[in-house]
Design an enzyme around this catalytic site. Structure first.
Site, PDB file in Angstrom:
ATOM      1  N   CYS A  79       0.749  -1.269   0.008  1.00 45.73           N
ATOM      2  CA  CYS A  79      -0.520  -0.253  -0.181  1.00 45.73           C
ATOM      3  C   CYS A  79       0.775   1.628  -0.314  1.00 45.73           C
ATOM      4  O   CYS A  79       1.453   1.451  -1.071  1.00 45.73           O
ATOM      5  CB  CYS A  79      -0.703  -0.319   1.126  1.00 45.73           C
ATOM      6  SG  CYS A  79      -2.860   1.072   0.978  1.00 45.73           S
ATOM      7  N   HIS A 170      -3.505  -5.186   1.604  1.00 42.42           N
ATOM      8  CA  HIS A 170      -2.501  -4.994   2.908  1.00 42.42           C
ATOM      9  C   HIS A 170      -2.285  -6.644   3.229  1.00 42.42           C
ATOM     10  O   HIS A 170      -3.048  -6.910   4.724  1.00 42.42           O
ATOM     11  CB  HIS A 170      -2.955  -4.930   4.508  1.00 42.42           C
ATOM     12  CG  HIS A 170      -3.717  -2.728   4.190  1.00 42.42           C
ATOM     13  ND1 HIS A 170      -2.472  -2.135   4.385  1.00 42.42           N
ATOM     14  CD2 HIS A 170      -4.502  -2.330   3.627  1.00 42.42           C
ATOM     15  CE1 HIS A 170      -2.124  -1.341   3.809  1.00 42.42           C
ATOM     16  NE2 HIS A 170      -3.336  -1.281   3.562  1.00 42.42           N
ATOM     17  N   GLU A 172      -1.010  -7.825   6.028  1.00 38.32           N
ATOM     18  CA  GLU A 172      -0.190  -8.001   7.163  1.00 38.32           C
ATOM     19  C   GLU A 172      -2.047  -8.593   8.273  1.00 38.32           C
ATOM     20  O   GLU A 172      -1.322  -7.957   9.166  1.00 38.32           O
ATOM     21  CB  GLU A 172       0.393  -7.055   6.984  1.00 38.32           C
ATOM     22  CG  GLU A 172      -0.291  -5.857   7.294  1.00 38.32           C
ATOM     23  CD  GLU A 172      -0.522  -5.011   6.431  1.00 38.32           C
ATOM     24  OE1 GLU A 172       0.001  -5.134   5.276  1.00 38.32           O
ATOM     25  OE2 GLU A 172      -0.172  -3.542   6.215  1.00 38.32           O
TER      26      GLU A 172
END
Lengths: 196, 293
Positions: A79, A170, A172
Protein backbone atom coordinates in the site's frame (compact mmCIF):
# COMPACT_ATOMS: atom_id res chain seq x y z
CA UNK A 1 18.90 -16.87 10.85
CA UNK A 2 17.13 -14.61 8.38
CA UNK A 3 16.39 -11.16 9.77
CA UNK A 4 13.84 -8.96 8.05
CA UNK A 5 13.22 -5.34 8.96
CA UNK A 6 9.95 -3.43 8.97
CA UNK A 7 10.30 0.31 8.48
CA UNK A 8 8.79 1.55 11.75
CA UNK A 9 8.24 5.26 11.24
CA UNK A 10 4.45 4.99 11.09
CA UNK A 11 1.72 2.52 10.12
CA UNK A 12 0.97 -1.20 10.41
CA UNK A 13 4.36 -2.26 11.77
CA UNK A 14 3.22 -4.72 14.43
CA UNK A 15 1.07 -6.71 11.96
CA UNK A 16 3.95 -7.18 9.54
CA UNK A 17 6.24 -8.29 12.36
CA UNK A 18 3.64 -10.80 13.50
CA UNK A 19 3.33 -12.11 9.95
CA UNK A 20 7.11 -12.42 9.56
CA UNK A 21 7.40 -14.26 12.85
CA UNK A 22 4.63 -16.61 11.72
CA UNK A 23 6.86 -17.38 8.73
CA UNK A 24 9.67 -18.37 11.07
CA UNK A 25 12.08 -15.46 10.61
CA UNK A 26 13.27 -12.75 12.95
CA UNK A 27 11.43 -9.43 12.56
CA UNK A 28 13.17 -6.15 13.42
CA UNK A 29 11.45 -2.76 13.76
CA UNK A 30 13.64 -0.22 11.95
CA UNK A 31 13.47 3.24 13.50
CA UNK A 32 17.00 4.44 12.64
CA UNK A 33 18.86 4.14 9.37
CA UNK A 34 21.86 2.39 10.98
CA UNK A 35 19.56 -0.52 11.82
CA UNK A 36 19.18 -1.24 8.09
CA UNK A 37 22.67 -2.79 8.14
CA UNK A 38 21.44 -5.53 10.43
CA UNK A 39 18.71 -6.95 8.18
CA UNK A 40 18.61 -9.08 5.02
CA UNK A 41 15.36 -7.66 3.63
CA UNK A 42 12.95 -4.83 4.36
CA UNK A 43 9.19 -4.39 4.44
CA UNK A 44 7.77 -0.92 3.83
CA UNK A 45 4.40 -1.17 5.60
CA UNK A 46 1.02 0.38 4.98
CA UNK A 47 0.31 3.74 6.54
CA UNK A 48 0.20 7.26 5.22
CA UNK A 49 2.85 7.69 2.54
CA UNK A 50 3.06 11.47 2.98
CA UNK A 51 3.64 11.13 6.73
CA UNK A 52 6.24 8.39 6.21
CA UNK A 53 8.04 10.42 3.58
CA UNK A 54 8.35 13.39 5.92
CA UNK A 55 9.90 11.18 8.60
CA UNK A 56 12.19 9.50 6.02
CA UNK A 57 13.53 12.94 5.11
CA UNK A 58 13.69 14.16 8.67
CA UNK A 59 15.81 11.23 9.79
CA UNK A 60 17.93 11.14 6.66
CA UNK A 61 16.73 7.65 5.69
CA UNK A 62 16.49 8.22 1.95
CA UNK A 63 20.10 7.51 0.93
CA UNK A 64 20.26 4.53 3.26
CA UNK A 65 17.11 3.09 1.68
CA UNK A 66 18.49 3.62 -1.82
CA UNK A 67 21.78 1.95 -0.79
CA UNK A 68 19.78 -0.95 0.63
CA UNK A 69 18.19 -1.39 -2.79
CA UNK A 70 21.51 -0.92 -4.62
CA UNK A 71 23.24 -3.82 -2.83
CA UNK A 72 20.42 -6.07 -4.00
CA UNK A 73 18.60 -6.70 -0.74
CA UNK A 74 14.89 -7.49 -1.24
CA UNK A 75 12.25 -4.88 -0.41
CA UNK A 76 8.50 -5.43 -0.11
CA UNK A 77 6.12 -2.47 -0.17
CA UNK A 78 2.46 -2.81 0.82
CA UNK A 79 0.00 0.00 0.00
CA UNK A 80 1.87 3.13 1.16
CA UNK A 81 5.07 1.06 0.84
CA UNK A 82 4.27 0.38 -2.82
CA UNK A 83 4.01 4.15 -3.33
CA UNK A 84 7.42 4.61 -1.69
CA UNK A 85 9.03 2.01 -4.01
CA UNK A 86 7.60 3.24 -7.33
CA UNK A 87 9.82 5.04 -9.85
CA UNK A 88 6.89 7.15 -10.99
CA UNK A 89 3.80 8.55 -9.25
CA UNK A 90 0.74 9.70 -11.16
CA UNK A 91 0.31 13.45 -10.64
CA UNK A 92 3.67 13.98 -8.90
CA UNK A 93 6.92 15.07 -10.52
CA UNK A 94 9.20 13.22 -8.10
CA UNK A 95 9.08 9.67 -6.73
CA UNK A 96 10.03 8.72 -3.15
CA UNK A 97 12.65 5.93 -3.02
CA UNK A 98 11.99 5.36 -6.73
CA UNK A 99 13.60 1.95 -7.30
CA UNK A 100 10.86 -0.25 -8.78
CA UNK A 101 10.02 0.23 -12.45
CA UNK A 102 6.31 0.93 -12.03
CA UNK A 103 3.98 3.91 -12.17
CA UNK A 104 1.56 4.11 -9.26
CA UNK A 105 -1.59 6.13 -8.69
CA UNK A 106 -2.49 7.00 -5.09
CA UNK A 107 -6.00 6.53 -3.60
CA UNK A 108 -7.04 5.14 -6.95
CA UNK A 109 -10.04 3.12 -5.76
CA UNK A 110 -11.67 6.12 -4.05
CA UNK A 111 -12.09 7.25 -0.45
CA UNK A 112 -12.45 5.07 2.67
CA UNK A 113 -16.14 4.23 2.00
CA UNK A 114 -14.93 2.57 -1.22
CA UNK A 115 -12.30 0.46 0.57
CA UNK A 116 -12.99 -3.26 0.14
CA UNK A 117 -12.06 -6.89 0.57
CA UNK A 118 -11.63 -9.18 -2.42
CA UNK A 119 -10.26 -12.64 -3.15
CA UNK A 120 -7.33 -12.54 -5.54
CA UNK A 121 -5.42 -15.05 -7.57
CA UNK A 122 -1.73 -14.26 -7.00
CA UNK A 123 0.77 -15.99 -9.29
CA UNK A 124 3.11 -18.39 -7.43
CA UNK A 125 1.37 -17.52 -4.13
CA UNK A 126 -2.29 -18.56 -4.00
CA UNK A 127 -5.33 -19.15 -6.20
CA UNK A 128 -7.51 -17.37 -3.68
CA UNK A 129 -5.90 -14.84 -1.37
CA UNK A 130 -7.95 -12.60 0.96
CA UNK A 131 -6.88 -9.06 0.11
CA UNK A 132 -7.84 -5.97 2.10
CA UNK A 133 -7.73 -2.74 0.08
CA UNK A 134 -7.76 0.48 2.13
CA UNK A 135 -7.69 3.76 0.23
CA UNK A 136 -5.44 1.70 -1.99
CA UNK A 137 -3.12 2.70 -4.81
CA UNK A 138 -2.70 0.61 -7.95
CA UNK A 139 0.01 0.06 -10.55
CA UNK A 140 -0.91 2.00 -13.69
CA UNK A 141 2.10 0.95 -15.77
CA UNK A 142 4.78 -1.67 -15.28
CA UNK A 143 8.20 -1.80 -16.97
CA UNK A 144 9.21 -4.75 -19.17
CA UNK A 145 11.15 -6.53 -16.41
CA UNK A 146 8.24 -6.36 -14.01
CA UNK A 147 6.30 -9.56 -13.49
CA UNK A 148 2.62 -8.96 -12.88
CA UNK A 149 1.46 -11.24 -10.07
CA UNK A 150 -2.14 -10.17 -9.66
CA UNK A 151 -4.87 -7.99 -11.11
CA UNK A 152 -8.21 -6.87 -9.71
CA UNK A 153 -10.79 -5.55 -12.22
CA UNK A 154 -8.01 -5.21 -14.80
CA UNK A 155 -5.85 -3.15 -12.47
CA UNK A 156 -2.42 -4.40 -11.44
CA UNK A 157 -2.42 -4.86 -7.67
CA UNK A 158 0.68 -7.03 -7.11
CA UNK A 159 3.96 -7.21 -8.99
CA UNK A 160 7.59 -8.23 -8.69
CA UNK A 161 10.72 -6.86 -10.29
CA UNK A 162 13.71 -8.97 -9.23
CA UNK A 163 14.43 -7.98 -5.64
CA UNK A 164 11.34 -5.76 -5.36
CA UNK A 165 7.85 -6.93 -4.44
CA UNK A 166 4.88 -4.60 -4.19
CA UNK A 167 1.14 -4.84 -3.61
CA UNK A 168 -1.80 -2.45 -3.32
CA UNK A 169 -3.45 -4.31 -0.47
CA UNK A 170 -2.64 -5.31 3.12
CA UNK A 171 -1.51 -8.95 3.48
CA UNK A 172 -0.53 -8.15 7.08
CA UNK A 173 -4.14 -7.63 8.20
CA UNK A 174 -5.25 -11.25 7.80
CA UNK A 175 -3.93 -14.56 9.10
CA UNK A 176 -2.97 -15.72 5.61
CA UNK A 177 0.82 -15.34 5.55
CA UNK A 178 1.50 -16.77 2.10
CA UNK A 179 2.53 -13.51 0.45
CA UNK A 180 4.83 -12.73 3.35
CA UNK A 181 6.24 -16.26 3.00
CA UNK A 182 6.85 -15.57 -0.70
CA UNK A 183 8.87 -12.49 0.27
CA UNK A 184 10.77 -14.45 2.93
CA UNK A 185 11.78 -16.89 0.16
CA UNK A 186 13.01 -13.95 -1.94
CA UNK A 187 15.15 -12.84 1.00
CA UNK A 188 16.53 -16.34 1.55
CA UNK A 189 17.48 -16.65 -2.12
CA UNK A 190 19.13 -13.24 -2.18
CA UNK A 191 21.08 -14.02 0.96
CA UNK A 192 22.23 -17.40 -0.41
CA UNK A 193 23.49 -15.72 -3.59
CA UNK A 194 25.57 -13.24 -1.64
CA UNK A 195 27.12 -16.02 0.45
CA UNK A 196 28.42 -18.01 -2.54
CA UNK B 1 -15.73 -7.67 -3.47
CA UNK B 2 -17.28 -6.20 -0.31
CA UNK B 3 -17.02 -2.77 1.29
CA UNK B 4 -17.52 -1.69 4.91
CA UNK B 5 -16.27 -4.91 6.55
CA UNK B 6 -14.71 -4.93 10.03
CA UNK B 7 -11.32 -5.65 8.45
CA UNK B 8 -11.59 -2.69 6.10
CA UNK B 9 -12.90 -0.31 8.77
CA UNK B 10 -10.55 -1.40 11.57
CA UNK B 11 -7.69 -1.76 9.10
CA UNK B 12 -7.99 1.87 8.10
CA UNK B 13 -7.30 2.86 11.72
CA UNK B 14 -4.40 0.38 11.90
CA UNK B 15 -2.74 2.34 9.09
CA UNK B 16 -2.88 5.48 11.23
CA UNK B 17 -0.86 3.92 14.05
CA UNK B 18 2.12 5.83 15.36
CA UNK B 19 0.73 8.95 13.75
CA UNK B 20 -0.87 12.24 14.70
CA UNK B 21 -4.38 13.33 13.68
CA UNK B 22 -4.82 17.09 13.77
CA UNK B 23 -7.91 19.26 14.18
CA UNK B 24 -8.23 21.84 11.40
CA UNK B 25 -10.90 24.43 10.62
CA UNK B 26 -9.99 25.31 7.01
CA UNK B 27 -8.07 24.18 3.92
CA UNK B 28 -5.00 26.24 4.80
CA UNK B 29 -4.62 24.58 8.21
CA UNK B 30 -5.22 21.18 6.61
CA UNK B 31 -2.28 21.78 4.25
CA UNK B 32 -0.03 22.82 7.13
CA UNK B 33 -1.02 19.64 8.97
CA UNK B 34 -0.35 17.40 5.95
CA UNK B 35 2.96 19.11 5.28
CA UNK B 36 3.94 18.57 8.94
CA UNK B 37 3.35 14.82 8.59
CA UNK B 38 -0.15 14.37 10.05
CA UNK B 39 -1.66 10.97 9.14
CA UNK B 40 -5.16 12.47 8.96
CA UNK B 41 -7.00 15.68 9.73
CA UNK B 42 -10.23 16.26 11.62
CA UNK B 43 -12.31 18.91 9.84
CA UNK B 44 -14.16 21.12 12.31
CA UNK B 45 -15.95 24.42 12.46
CA UNK B 46 -14.21 25.30 15.70
CA UNK B 47 -11.48 23.59 17.73
CA UNK B 48 -12.60 22.31 21.15
CA UNK B 49 -11.21 25.22 23.17
CA UNK B 50 -13.24 27.63 21.00
CA UNK B 51 -16.32 25.43 21.31
CA UNK B 52 -15.81 25.59 25.07
CA UNK B 53 -15.44 29.37 24.98
CA UNK B 54 -18.39 29.92 22.63
CA UNK B 55 -20.88 27.83 24.64
CA UNK B 56 -24.32 27.07 23.21
CA UNK B 57 -25.01 24.00 21.07
CA UNK B 58 -22.08 22.61 19.08
CA UNK B 59 -23.07 20.73 15.92
CA UNK B 60 -21.50 19.01 12.91
CA UNK B 61 -19.40 21.47 10.88
CA UNK B 62 -20.73 23.28 7.81
CA UNK B 63 -20.31 20.77 4.93
CA UNK B 64 -18.55 23.49 2.97
CA UNK B 65 -15.67 23.52 5.48
CA UNK B 66 -15.42 19.73 5.31
CA UNK B 67 -15.49 19.82 1.50
CA UNK B 68 -12.77 22.46 1.40
CA UNK B 69 -10.56 20.34 3.67
CA UNK B 70 -11.24 17.20 1.61
CA UNK B 71 -10.25 19.09 -1.51
CA UNK B 72 -7.04 20.43 0.01
CA UNK B 73 -5.26 17.26 1.18
CA UNK B 74 -4.65 13.66 0.07
CA UNK B 75 -4.48 12.24 3.61
CA UNK B 76 -7.72 10.94 5.16
CA UNK B 77 -10.25 13.46 6.40
CA UNK B 78 -12.28 12.81 9.53
CA UNK B 79 -15.24 14.84 10.81
CA UNK B 80 -17.27 14.96 14.00
CA UNK B 81 -20.97 14.26 14.36
CA UNK B 82 -23.04 14.57 17.52
CA UNK B 83 -23.51 11.50 19.72
CA UNK B 84 -26.61 9.65 18.50
CA UNK B 85 -27.24 12.01 15.57
CA UNK B 86 -28.07 9.51 12.84
CA UNK B 87 -28.57 12.13 10.14
CA UNK B 88 -25.38 14.09 10.78
CA UNK B 89 -23.51 10.78 10.51
CA UNK B 90 -25.32 9.87 7.28
CA UNK B 91 -24.55 13.29 5.81
CA UNK B 92 -20.85 12.89 6.59
CA UNK B 93 -20.89 9.39 5.11
CA UNK B 94 -22.65 10.64 1.97
CA UNK B 95 -20.00 13.34 1.60
CA UNK B 96 -17.30 10.67 1.52
CA UNK B 97 -15.63 11.59 4.82
CA UNK B 98 -13.06 8.87 5.61
CA UNK B 99 -13.83 8.49 9.33
CA UNK B 100 -16.54 9.86 11.62
CA UNK B 101 -15.86 10.83 15.23
CA UNK B 102 -19.06 10.35 17.26
CA UNK B 103 -17.87 13.00 19.59
CA UNK B 104 -18.62 14.32 23.05
CA UNK B 105 -16.95 17.59 21.98
CA UNK B 106 -20.24 18.36 20.24
CA UNK B 107 -23.50 18.66 22.15
CA UNK B 108 -25.12 15.18 22.24
CA UNK B 109 -28.24 14.72 20.13
CA UNK B 110 -29.25 11.66 22.13
CA UNK B 111 -28.51 11.24 25.83
CA UNK B 112 -29.51 7.59 25.89
CA UNK B 113 -28.36 5.93 22.68
CA UNK B 114 -25.14 6.10 20.74
CA UNK B 115 -25.22 5.39 16.99
CA UNK B 116 -25.53 1.83 15.75
CA UNK B 117 -22.26 2.14 13.91
CA UNK B 118 -22.49 -1.33 12.36
CA UNK B 119 -25.11 0.09 9.98
CA UNK B 120 -22.61 2.32 8.21
CA UNK B 121 -19.99 1.73 5.52
CA UNK B 122 -17.86 4.55 6.89
CA UNK B 123 -15.85 3.68 10.01
CA UNK B 124 -16.27 5.44 13.38
CA UNK B 125 -13.98 6.50 16.19
CA UNK B 126 -15.45 6.98 19.68
CA UNK B 127 -14.17 8.22 23.02
CA UNK B 128 -13.80 6.07 26.14
CA UNK B 129 -12.85 6.51 29.78
CA UNK B 130 -12.71 2.86 30.79
CA UNK B 131 -12.97 -0.62 29.30
CA UNK B 132 -16.73 -0.84 29.80
CA UNK B 133 -17.26 2.25 27.68
CA UNK B 134 -14.65 1.10 25.15
CA UNK B 135 -16.29 -2.33 24.80
CA UNK B 136 -19.78 -0.85 24.46
CA UNK B 137 -18.61 1.37 21.61
CA UNK B 138 -16.88 -1.58 19.92
CA UNK B 139 -20.08 -3.55 20.43
CA UNK B 140 -21.99 -0.82 18.58
CA UNK B 141 -19.49 -1.06 15.77
CA UNK B 142 -16.78 1.54 16.48
CA UNK B 143 -13.63 0.65 14.51
CA UNK B 144 -11.28 2.87 16.48
CA UNK B 145 -11.15 4.25 20.01
CA UNK B 146 -9.62 7.28 21.61
CA UNK B 147 -9.43 8.42 25.19
CA UNK B 148 -11.97 11.10 26.01
CA UNK B 149 -9.59 13.11 28.15
CA UNK B 150 -11.01 16.57 28.69
CA UNK B 151 -11.06 18.28 25.29
CA UNK B 152 -10.05 21.89 24.84
CA UNK B 153 -8.36 22.17 28.22
CA UNK B 154 -4.72 21.65 27.26
CA UNK B 155 -4.57 19.52 30.41
CA UNK B 156 -3.37 15.95 29.93
CA UNK B 157 -4.50 14.61 33.32
CA UNK B 158 -7.84 13.15 32.19
CA UNK B 159 -6.40 11.48 29.09
CA UNK B 160 -3.72 9.89 31.30
CA UNK B 161 -6.41 8.66 33.69
CA UNK B 162 -8.41 7.16 30.81
CA UNK B 163 -5.56 5.37 29.02
CA UNK B 164 -4.23 3.93 32.27
CA UNK B 165 -7.68 2.76 33.27
CA UNK B 166 -8.48 1.08 29.94
CA UNK B 167 -5.09 -0.63 29.71
CA UNK B 168 -5.18 -1.83 33.32
CA UNK B 169 -8.64 -3.30 32.72
CA UNK B 170 -7.49 -4.94 29.48
CA UNK B 171 -4.56 -6.55 31.33
CA UNK B 172 -6.98 -7.82 33.95
CA UNK B 173 -9.32 -9.36 31.36
CA UNK B 174 -6.40 -11.00 29.54
CA UNK B 175 -5.18 -12.54 32.80
CA UNK B 176 -8.62 -13.78 33.90
CA UNK B 177 -9.95 -17.27 33.46
CA UNK B 178 -12.59 -17.50 30.80
CA UNK B 179 -15.18 -18.61 33.37
CA UNK B 180 -14.71 -15.29 35.19
CA UNK B 181 -15.42 -13.16 32.13
CA UNK B 182 -19.22 -13.06 32.28
CA UNK B 183 -19.13 -11.56 35.76
CA UNK B 184 -16.49 -9.08 34.62
CA UNK B 185 -18.72 -8.19 31.65
CA UNK B 186 -21.60 -7.56 34.04
CA UNK B 187 -19.46 -5.41 36.35
CA UNK B 188 -17.98 -3.36 33.47
CA UNK B 189 -21.26 -3.11 31.56
CA UNK B 190 -19.32 -4.56 28.64
CA UNK B 191 -20.51 -6.98 25.93
CA UNK B 192 -19.28 -10.47 26.88
CA UNK B 193 -18.21 -11.30 23.30
CA UNK B 194 -15.94 -8.26 23.17
CA UNK B 195 -14.21 -9.32 26.40
CA UNK B 196 -13.75 -12.81 24.97
CA UNK B 197 -12.17 -11.27 21.88
CA UNK B 198 -9.83 -9.15 24.03
CA UNK B 199 -8.78 -12.20 26.03
CA UNK B 200 -8.15 -14.19 22.85
CA UNK B 201 -6.14 -11.39 21.18
CA UNK B 202 -4.33 -10.19 24.30
CA UNK B 203 -5.22 -6.59 23.43
CA UNK B 204 -8.15 -4.44 22.27
CA UNK B 205 -9.51 -5.50 18.87
CA UNK B 206 -9.25 -1.91 17.57
CA UNK B 207 -6.59 0.77 17.94
CA UNK B 208 -6.84 3.25 20.79
CA UNK B 209 -5.49 6.76 20.28
CA UNK B 210 -4.87 9.47 22.86
CA UNK B 211 -7.12 12.53 22.77
CA UNK B 212 -8.41 15.30 24.96
CA UNK B 213 -5.75 17.57 26.39
CA UNK B 214 -2.55 16.90 24.43
CA UNK B 215 -0.83 20.31 24.43
CA UNK B 216 2.91 19.66 24.03
CA UNK B 217 5.27 17.20 22.30
CA UNK B 218 6.03 15.77 25.74
CA UNK B 219 2.30 15.17 26.31
CA UNK B 220 2.09 13.26 23.02
CA UNK B 221 5.14 11.15 23.92
CA UNK B 222 3.73 10.51 27.40
CA UNK B 223 0.52 9.10 25.93
CA UNK B 224 2.48 6.88 23.53
CA UNK B 225 4.54 5.61 26.43
CA UNK B 226 1.35 4.77 28.32
CA UNK B 227 0.30 2.58 25.40
CA UNK B 228 -1.67 4.84 23.05
CA UNK B 229 -1.46 3.77 19.39
CA UNK B 230 -1.30 7.36 18.16
CA UNK B 231 -2.41 10.87 19.07
CA UNK B 232 -5.21 13.29 18.28
CA UNK B 233 -4.27 16.91 18.79
CA UNK B 234 -7.14 19.33 18.92
CA UNK B 235 -6.71 22.87 20.08
CA UNK B 236 -2.97 22.59 20.80
CA UNK B 237 -1.54 23.12 17.33
CA UNK B 238 -3.39 26.01 15.77
CA UNK B 239 -3.69 27.84 19.09
CA UNK B 240 0.11 27.88 19.36
CA UNK B 241 2.32 30.71 18.10
CA UNK B 242 3.98 28.74 15.28
CA UNK B 243 1.55 26.00 14.18
CA UNK B 244 3.78 24.47 11.48
CA UNK B 245 6.74 24.09 13.83
CA UNK B 246 4.52 22.89 16.65
CA UNK B 247 2.82 20.33 14.40
CA UNK B 248 6.17 18.92 13.21
CA UNK B 249 7.39 18.69 16.81
CA UNK B 250 4.30 16.73 17.89
CA UNK B 251 4.70 14.31 14.95
CA UNK B 252 8.34 13.62 15.77
CA UNK B 253 7.71 13.25 19.49
CA UNK B 254 5.01 10.69 18.68
CA UNK B 255 7.31 8.65 16.40
CA UNK B 256 10.27 8.74 18.77
CA UNK B 257 8.44 8.84 22.07
CA UNK B 258 11.32 7.31 24.00
CA UNK B 259 14.07 9.51 22.56
CA UNK B 260 14.20 12.12 25.30
CA UNK B 261 17.15 14.06 23.89
CA UNK B 262 15.26 14.47 20.64
CA UNK B 263 12.08 15.55 22.44
CA UNK B 264 14.13 18.08 24.41
CA UNK B 265 15.45 19.50 21.15
CA UNK B 266 12.12 19.74 19.46
CA UNK B 267 10.45 21.23 22.54
CA UNK B 268 12.74 24.29 22.32
CA UNK B 269 11.37 27.67 21.27
CA UNK B 270 7.87 26.48 20.50
CA UNK B 271 6.46 29.67 21.97
CA UNK B 272 3.69 29.75 24.53
CA UNK B 273 1.54 26.64 24.47
CA UNK B 274 -2.20 27.01 24.99
CA UNK B 275 -2.91 28.30 28.48
CA UNK B 276 -4.76 25.27 29.79
CA UNK B 277 -7.52 24.78 32.33
CA UNK B 278 -7.31 23.10 35.72
CA UNK B 279 -9.96 20.33 35.59
CA UNK B 280 -11.33 20.98 39.09
CA UNK B 281 -12.19 24.53 38.04
CA UNK B 282 -14.63 23.20 35.41
CA UNK B 283 -18.32 23.23 36.34
CA UNK B 284 -19.83 19.73 36.09
CA UNK B 285 -21.89 20.73 33.05
CA UNK B 286 -18.71 21.95 31.31
CA UNK B 287 -17.09 18.50 31.49
CA UNK B 288 -17.31 17.11 27.96
CA UNK B 289 -16.09 13.66 29.00
CA UNK B 290 -19.29 13.02 30.96
CA UNK B 291 -21.32 13.21 27.75
CA UNK B 292 -22.20 9.73 26.45
CA UNK B 293 -21.98 6.65 28.67
Amino acid sequence: MIRIGVLALQGAVREHMRSLEACGVEAVAIKRKEELNEVDGLILPGGESTAMRRLIDKYDFMDALKDFARVGKPMFGTCAGLILLAKELEGYSEPHIGVMDIKVERNSFGRQVDSFEADLAIKDVADSFPAVFIRAPHIVEAGENVEILSKHNDRIVAAREGQFLGCSFHPELTDNHRLTAYFVDMVKEAKAKHLV
Amino acid sequence: MITGTDLVKRGMAEMQKGGVIMDVVNAEQAKIAEEAGAVAVMALERVPSDIRAAGGVARMADPRIIEAVMGAVTIPVMAKGRIGHIVEARILEAMGVDYIDESEVLTPADEEFHLNKRDYTVPFVCGCRDLGEAARRIGEGASMLRTKGEPGTGNIVEAVRHIRKVNAQVRKVVAMNEDELMTEAKLLGAPYEILLEIKRLGHLPVVNFAAGGVATPADAALMMQLGADGVFVGSGIFKSENPAKFARAIVEATTHFQDYKLIAELSKDLGTPMKGIEISSLAPEARMQDRGW
